[in-house]
Design an enzyme around this catalytic site. Structure first.
Site, PDB file in Angstrom:
ATOM      1  CG  HIS A 151     -44.022  56.370 -71.871  1.00  0.00           C
ATOM      2  ND1 HIS A 151     -44.371  55.440 -71.091  1.00  0.00           N
ATOM      3  CD2 HIS A 151     -45.169  56.661 -72.896  1.00  0.00           C
ATOM      4  CE1 HIS A 151     -45.804  54.892 -71.460  1.00  0.00           C
ATOM      5  NE2 HIS A 151     -46.136  55.854 -72.296  1.00  0.00           N
TER       6      HIS A 151
ATOM      7  CG  PHE B 190     -51.605  56.392 -69.228  1.00  0.00           C
ATOM      8  CD1 PHE B 190     -50.203  55.790 -69.266  1.00  0.00           C
ATOM      9  CD2 PHE B 190     -51.530  57.897 -70.193  1.00  0.00           C
ATOM     10  CE1 PHE B 190     -49.332  56.213 -70.170  1.00  0.00           C
ATOM     11  CE2 PHE B 190     -50.457  58.302 -70.691  1.00  0.00           C
ATOM     12  CZ  PHE B 190     -49.042  57.623 -70.792  1.00  0.00           C
TER      13      PHE B 190
ATOM     14  CG  ASP C 107     -51.261  50.728 -79.447  1.00  0.00           C
ATOM     15  OD1 ASP C 107     -51.787  51.056 -80.286  1.00  0.00           O
ATOM     16  OD2 ASP C 107     -50.501  49.199 -79.835  1.00  0.00           O
TER      17      ASP C 107
ATOM     18  CE1 TYR D 153     -51.611  50.576 -70.170  1.00  0.00           C
ATOM     19  CE2 TYR D 153     -54.052  50.904 -69.486  1.00  0.00           C
ATOM     20  CZ  TYR D 153     -52.578  51.132 -69.349  1.00  0.00           C
ATOM     21  OH  TYR D 153     -52.035  52.087 -68.716  1.00  0.00           O
TER      22      TYR D 153
END
Length: 282
Positions: free
Chosen positions: A244, A133, A120, A122
């Site tokens: 993750h 990221f 997703d 942020y």
């Protein structure tokens, strides 16, 4: 016949019905061809930029737009755009901003060497900008990115210096595709746009890279990314899996020590490609 009448006949020849008919036909053909060209020109313009793709045409890199134009003409993508338009009308705040939604396409399709899959965007203010990221300079790196930098340092040692920001565009410039599997999110609501159709679109992107590129490294972190990449051809590409990098997962083991960054470069060098300079984060 007098000489005067002779010259008058030359200057004003008798009408030739056949010649006039041919001339008339040629003029009609010219008009018809001009009309066709105008119609084709209008149709071409409509085909180039359908109304629902105005944003994509404006902000998506040209090679990406051309490659995925037919995909974006499908019904599900039109529904995505209608959904986002309704969100906008209802004054719902969406991240990233429209101009940043397709930032990942700055990585040319023909230059993709590495794919990192996020989930997703942020959902905090000022964070998302279209690269998974990554955050823009001036925004504090989120915990997952902090753990990515920690693993880079553990993996590469003196060859990596942890930057004072979280802006990862320097990787994009080298052929690292930073792709979220959903391309938008509501402010403060994680996964709020996960089921509006983006998954199908990003599946199409992964499928394209899988089929049209060779020797790409896919970094699949977490179960979501691994499910997403289940059909990648491992005979053509390298697939590296780990948990993750979020603190919840990373601290349970399986992230630190995965050495994905050095393994990526070893594979690229082995196949005749330039390694990624992971420390290039200007």
């Amino acid at each position: 016949m007098s000489l005067l009448n002779y010259f008058k006949r030359i200057e004003n020849p008798a009408p030739n019905p056949e010649a006039n008919k041919k001339k008339h036909n040629l003029e009609e053909d010219d008009k018809e061809n001009t009309k066709k060209l105008k119609i084709e020109s209008v149709q071409e313009k409509k085909e180039l930029v359908p109304a629902h793709l105005a944003l994509e045409k404006k902000y998506m890199a040209e090679d990406w737009y051309k490659a995925f134009r037919s995909e974006m003409l499908k019904g599900y993508f039109i529904k995505i755009k209608k959904f986002l338009e309704n969100e906008k009308k209802n004054k719902v705040v969406i991240f990233p901003e429209e101009k940043d939604m397709y930032s990942f396409t700055k990585c040319p399709l023909k230059q993709i060497r590495v794919v990192i899959l996020g989930q997703d965007p942020y959902h905090g203010v000022g964070q998302a900008h279209g690269l998974c990221f990554s955050v823009k300079k001036g925004v504090q790196p989120p915990p997952s990115l902090v753990n990515i930098f920690r693993e880079l340092k553990n993996d590469l040692g003196d060859n990596f210096k942890i930057p004072n920001h979280g802006y990862l565009n320097g990787w994009t410039e080298q052929g690292v595709l930073l792709l979220n599997t959903s391309l938008s999110v509501r402010k403060g609501e994680a996964a709020s746009h996960a089921n509006i159709g983006w998954q199908q679109f990003t599946d199409a992107i992964i499928s394209y890279i899988n089929q049209c590129r060779r020797n790409v490294v896919f970094l699949l972190w977490g179960s979501h990314a691994q499910k997403k990449g289940k059909n990648i051809d491992k005979n053509k590409h390298l697939v590296l899996k780990a948990v993750h990098p979020s603190p919840l997962s990373a601290n349970r083991g399986g992230w630190f020590g995965c050495k994905h960054f050095s393994k990526t470069n070893e594979y690229l060098i082995k196949n005749g490609y330039k390694p990624i300079d992971w420390s290039h984060l200007p």
